[in-house]
Design a protein around this motif. Sequence first.
Motif, PDB file in Angstrom:
ATOM      1  N   GLU A 257       0.905  -1.350   0.157  1.00 45.73           N
ATOM      2  CA  GLU A 257       0.051   0.150  -0.025  1.00 45.73           C
ATOM      3  C   GLU A 257       0.600   1.815   0.046  1.00 45.73           C
ATOM      4  O   GLU A 257       1.887   1.168  -0.051  1.00 45.73           O
ATOM      5  CB  GLU A 257      -0.872   0.374   0.705  1.00 45.73           C
ATOM      6  CG  GLU A 257      -1.753  -0.884   0.835  1.00 45.73           C
ATOM      7  CD  GLU A 257      -2.942  -0.772   0.125  1.00 45.73           C
ATOM      8  OE1 GLU A 257      -2.996   0.251  -0.185  1.00 45.73           O
ATOM      9  OE2 GLU A 257      -3.524  -1.807  -0.320  1.00 45.73           O
ATOM     10  N   ALA A 258       0.079   2.035  -0.618  1.00 51.59           N
ATOM     11  CA  ALA A 258       0.585   3.464  -0.663  1.00 51.59           C
ATOM     12  C   ALA A 258       1.630   4.339   0.611  1.00 51.59           C
ATOM     13  O   ALA A 258       2.525   5.097   0.883  1.00 51.59           O
ATOM     14  CB  ALA A 258       0.340   4.225  -1.530  1.00 51.59           C
TER      15      ALA A 258
ATOM     16  N   ALA B  79       7.526  12.206  -3.201  1.00 50.61           N
ATOM     17  CA  ALA B  79       6.374  13.236  -3.850  1.00 50.61           C
ATOM     18  C   ALA B  79       5.905  12.197  -4.475  1.00 50.61           C
ATOM     19  O   ALA B  79       5.068  12.244  -5.408  1.00 50.61           O
ATOM     20  CB  ALA B  79       7.686  13.755  -4.611  1.00 50.61           C
ATOM     21  N   LEU B  80       6.571  10.761  -5.821  1.00 50.14           N
ATOM     22  CA  LEU B  80       6.320  10.145  -6.503  1.00 50.14           C
ATOM     23  C   LEU B  80       5.017   9.693  -5.803  1.00 50.14           C
ATOM     24  O   LEU B  80       3.910   9.659  -7.001  1.00 50.14           O
ATOM     25  CB  LEU B  80       7.172   8.878  -7.137  1.00 50.14           C
ATOM     26  CG  LEU B  80       8.314   9.653  -8.179  1.00 50.14           C
ATOM     27  CD1 LEU B  80       9.377   8.806  -8.243  1.00 50.14           C
ATOM     28  CD2 LEU B  80       7.391  10.225  -9.528  1.00 50.14           C
TER      29      LEU B  80
ATOM     30  N   THR C 252      -1.217   8.709  -4.922  1.00 49.13           N
ATOM     31  CA  THR C 252      -2.231   9.477  -4.165  1.00 49.13           C
ATOM     32  C   THR C 252      -3.307  10.297  -4.917  1.00 49.13           C
ATOM     33  O   THR C 252      -4.562  11.184  -4.239  1.00 49.13           O
ATOM     34  CB  THR C 252      -2.541   8.826  -2.818  1.00 49.13           C
ATOM     35  OG1 THR C 252      -0.662  10.160  -2.416  1.00 49.13           O
ATOM     36  CG2 THR C 252      -1.173   7.956  -2.700  1.00 49.13           C
ATOM     37  N   GLY C 253      -2.466  11.449  -5.316  1.00 51.62           N
ATOM     38  CA  GLY C 253      -3.747  12.527  -6.107  1.00 51.62           C
ATOM     39  C   GLY C 253      -2.949  13.284  -5.470  1.00 51.62           C
ATOM     40  O   GLY C 253      -3.808  14.779  -5.999  1.00 51.62           O
ATOM     41  N   ASP C 254      -2.215  14.242  -4.396  1.00 50.36           N
ATOM     42  CA  ASP C 254      -1.945  14.567  -3.429  1.00 50.36           C
ATOM     43  C   ASP C 254      -0.882  15.315  -4.498  1.00 50.36           C
ATOM     44  O   ASP C 254       0.508  15.802  -4.253  1.00 50.36           O
ATOM     45  CB  ASP C 254      -1.281  14.787  -2.111  1.00 50.36           C
ATOM     46  CG  ASP C 254      -1.848  15.804  -1.550  1.00 50.36           C
ATOM     47  OD1 ASP C 254      -1.646  17.169  -2.290  1.00 50.36           O
ATOM     48  OD2 ASP C 254      -1.160  15.975  -0.349  1.00 50.36           O
TER      49      ASP C 254
END
Length: 218
Positions: free
Chosen positions: A144-145, A171-172, A177-179
Amino acid sequence: MSQTDSFIEEVTEEVRRDRLFLLLKRYGWIGVLLVLLIVGGAAWREYSRAQEQAEAEALGDSMLAALETEEPEARIAALGEVAPGSAGGTALLALLTAAEQASAEQEAAAAETLAAIAANGEVPQIYRDIAAFRMLLLQSDSREASERRTSFEALARAGSPLRLLAEEQIALIEVETGDTEAAIARFQSILADAEVTAGLRQRVSQVIVALGGELDAA
């Protein structure tokens, strides 16, 4: 100076000389022992240094010989027969083996090899960090991220040689995750860091532009 004074001085000097000879005779072996210890210690350090260099060269030759095999599976098997002889050698051998396992599409085996090094307290910290970093990269599709982010944050600690690379991965993950805004801000922070390398600067700049961010004119 009178003859009496001269005679007394001569006698005093003789007494001092006799005492000195007596002390040397009684305790002189201590000085000899200290000299022998110093010389022996220096010789042992040189011998140990030569032994370590010879072991390192032998390990390097063994690993290079193992990599001369054409098939990845054969290289992995050959690396498995190499005897590292030290904690640092064990780490290097494991990192090389994991790279070959990943090339042979044995990601699970590579991650297991790296995990063993990352958890080995006898291995120098830099090797443990490298193993953990590469393991996280291999597990980008299976973990999971949030878990990967937590692990990368541990590698981004102050003073770590992998700090900026770990920040790049965080950062990647933020992009994943869309941020996007947080990712751009983190990438820009990496660019502003005095320790950023030319390669990392180029990668980060390209990602910032691709995300629609702006580069500092400086």
